[in-house]
Write a protein that holds these residues in place. Structure first.
Motif, PDB file in Angstrom:
ATOM      1  N   MET A   1       0.842  -1.177   0.000  1.00 53.53           N
ATOM      2  CA  MET A   1       0.000   0.000   0.000  1.00 53.53           C
ATOM      3  C   MET A   1       0.887   1.241   0.000  1.00 53.53           C
ATOM      4  N   ASN A   2       0.430   2.256  -0.684  1.00 50.26           N
ATOM      5  CA  ASN A   2       1.256   3.457  -0.792  1.00 50.26           C
ATOM      6  C   ASN A   2       1.082   4.367   0.429  1.00 50.26           C
ATOM      7  N   ALA A   3       1.970   5.343   0.537  1.00 49.96           N
ATOM      8  CA  ALA A   3       1.987   6.237   1.698  1.00 49.96           C
ATOM      9  C   ALA A   3       0.738   7.116   1.758  1.00 49.96           C
ATOM     10  N   SER A   4       0.161   7.421   0.615  1.00 50.25           N
ATOM     11  CA  SER A   4      -1.028   8.266   0.585  1.00 50.25           C
ATOM     12  C   SER A   4      -2.194   7.622   1.341  1.00 50.25           C
ATOM     13  N   PHE A   5      -2.325   6.317   1.216  1.00 46.26           N
ATOM     14  CA  PHE A   5      -3.384   5.595   1.924  1.00 46.26           C
ATOM     15  C   PHE A   5      -3.213   5.738   3.431  1.00 46.26           C
ATOM     16  N   TRP A   6      -2.001   5.545   3.932  1.00 47.11           N
ATOM     17  CA  TRP A   6      -1.751   5.616   5.369  1.00 47.11           C
ATOM     18  C   TRP A   6      -1.876   7.048   5.884  1.00 47.11           C
ATOM     19  N   GLN A   7      -1.539   8.028   5.052  1.00 52.11           N
ATOM     20  CA  GLN A   7      -1.709   9.429   5.449  1.00 52.11           C
ATOM     21  C   GLN A   7      -3.183   9.763   5.611  1.00 52.11           C
ATOM     22  N   ARG A   8      -4.009   9.239   4.722  1.00 53.17           N
ATOM     23  CA  ARG A   8      -5.452   9.476   4.832  1.00 53.17           C
ATOM     24  C   ARG A   8      -6.034   8.785   6.058  1.00 53.17           C
ATOM     25  N   ILE A   9      -5.595   7.558   6.324  1.00 54.81           N
ATOM     26  CA  ILE A   9      -6.079   6.845   7.506  1.00 54.81           C
ATOM     27  C   ILE A   9      -5.674   7.603   8.776  1.00 54.81           C
ATOM     28  N   HIS A  10      -4.414   8.008   8.849  1.00 54.40           N
ATOM     29  CA  HIS A  10      -3.919   8.724  10.028  1.00 54.40           C
ATOM     30  C   HIS A  10      -4.612  10.077  10.173  1.00 54.40           C
ATOM     31  N   GLY A  11      -4.731  10.799   9.073  1.00 53.54           N
ATOM     32  CA  GLY A  11      -5.350  12.123   9.106  1.00 53.54           C
ATOM     33  C   GLY A  11      -6.827  12.088   9.438  1.00 53.54           C
ATOM     34  N   GLY A  12      -7.502  11.007   9.099  1.00 55.93           N
ATOM     35  CA  GLY A  12      -8.922  10.908   9.411  1.00 55.93           C
ATOM     36  C   GLY A  12      -9.210  10.384  10.799  1.00 55.93           C
ATOM     37  N   SER A  13      -8.402   9.449  11.250  1.00 55.65           N
ATOM     38  CA  SER A  13      -8.696   8.825  12.540  1.00 55.65           C
ATOM     39  C   SER A  13      -8.232   9.656  13.730  1.00 55.65           C
ATOM     40  N   THR A  14      -7.258  10.516  13.547  1.00 52.49           N
ATOM     41  CA  THR A  14      -6.774  11.317  14.675  1.00 52.49           C
ATOM     42  C   THR A  14      -7.835  12.309  15.176  1.00 52.49           C
ATOM     43  N   PRO A  15      -8.386  13.201  14.338  1.00 54.09           N
ATOM     44  CA  PRO A  15      -9.400  14.121  14.862  1.00 54.09           C
ATOM     45  C   PRO A  15     -10.704  13.417  15.226  1.00 54.09           C
ATOM     46  N   PHE A  16     -11.021  12.331  14.527  1.00 58.03           N
ATOM     47  CA  PHE A  16     -12.226  11.569  14.827  1.00 58.03           C
ATOM     48  C   PHE A  16     -12.163  11.020  16.252  1.00 58.03           C
ATOM     49  N   SER A  17     -10.997  10.526  16.656  1.00 62.09           N
ATOM     50  CA  SER A  17     -10.824   9.994  18.003  1.00 62.09           C
ATOM     51  C   SER A  17     -10.967  11.094  19.048  1.00 62.09           C
ATOM     52  N   ILE A  18     -10.410  12.254  18.773  1.00 69.54           N
ATOM     53  CA  ILE A  18     -10.495  13.371  19.712  1.00 69.54           C
ATOM     54  C   ILE A  18     -11.947  13.802  19.886  1.00 69.54           C
ATOM     55  N   VAL A  19     -12.679  13.899  18.787  1.00 69.81           N
ATOM     56  CA  VAL A  19     -14.086  14.308  18.850  1.00 69.81           C
ATOM     57  C   VAL A  19     -14.911  13.285  19.620  1.00 69.81           C
ATOM     58  N   LEU A  20     -14.632  11.994  19.423  1.00 69.27           N
ATOM     59  CA  LEU A  20     -15.399  10.976  20.141  1.00 69.27           C
ATOM     60  C   LEU A  20     -15.134  11.015  21.643  1.00 69.27           C
ATOM     61  N   VAL A  21     -13.924  11.284  22.051  1.00 68.30           N
ATOM     62  CA  VAL A  21     -13.634  11.378  23.489  1.00 68.30           C
ATOM     63  C   VAL A  21     -14.321  12.612  24.080  1.00 68.30           C
ATOM     64  N   LEU A  22     -14.304  13.720  23.361  1.00 70.08           N
ATOM     65  CA  LEU A  22     -15.007  14.917  23.848  1.00 70.08           C
ATOM     66  C   LEU A  22     -16.522  14.688  23.895  1.00 70.08           C
ATOM     67  N   THR A  23     -17.053  13.952  22.935  1.00 76.08           N
ATOM     68  CA  THR A  23     -18.470  13.603  22.938  1.00 76.08           C
ATOM     69  C   THR A  23     -18.807  12.739  24.144  1.00 76.08           C
TER      70      THR A  23
END
Length: 77
Positions: A1-23
């Motif tokens: 898998m290319n680096a772009s895929f992992w960048q998208r996974i990392h970039g999407g899951s990081t703020p999503f996790s923060i929002v869920l903990v605040l929720t």
């Protein structure tokens, strides 16, 4: 898998996790202030569920970050 895929996974899951903990904090605060016992139990359950899903997303962000950096945890400047 290319680096772009992992960048998208990392970039999407990081703020999503923060929002869920605040929720989770908001759910627990509203449950603490509620007088209805059924609503209180439901909000505590929703808070716990969002905290667990947020934690799993955080683990995914860490794994994606480690894959992107080839296992290096601290980047030297």
């Amino acid at each position: 898998m290319n680096a772009s895929f992992w960048q998208r996974i990392h970039g999407g899951s990081t703020p999503f996790s923060i929002v869920l903990v605040l929720t989770s904090v908001v759910f627990d605060f509203v449950a603490w202030r509620s007088r209805d016992e059924a609503l209180r139990r439901g909000l505590h359950t929703a808070g716990f569920g969002s905290a667990v899903v947020g934690m799993l997303g955080g683990v995914g962000a860490v794994i994606a970050g480690l894959i992107m950096t080839h296992g290096r945890m601290l980047v030297e400047l």
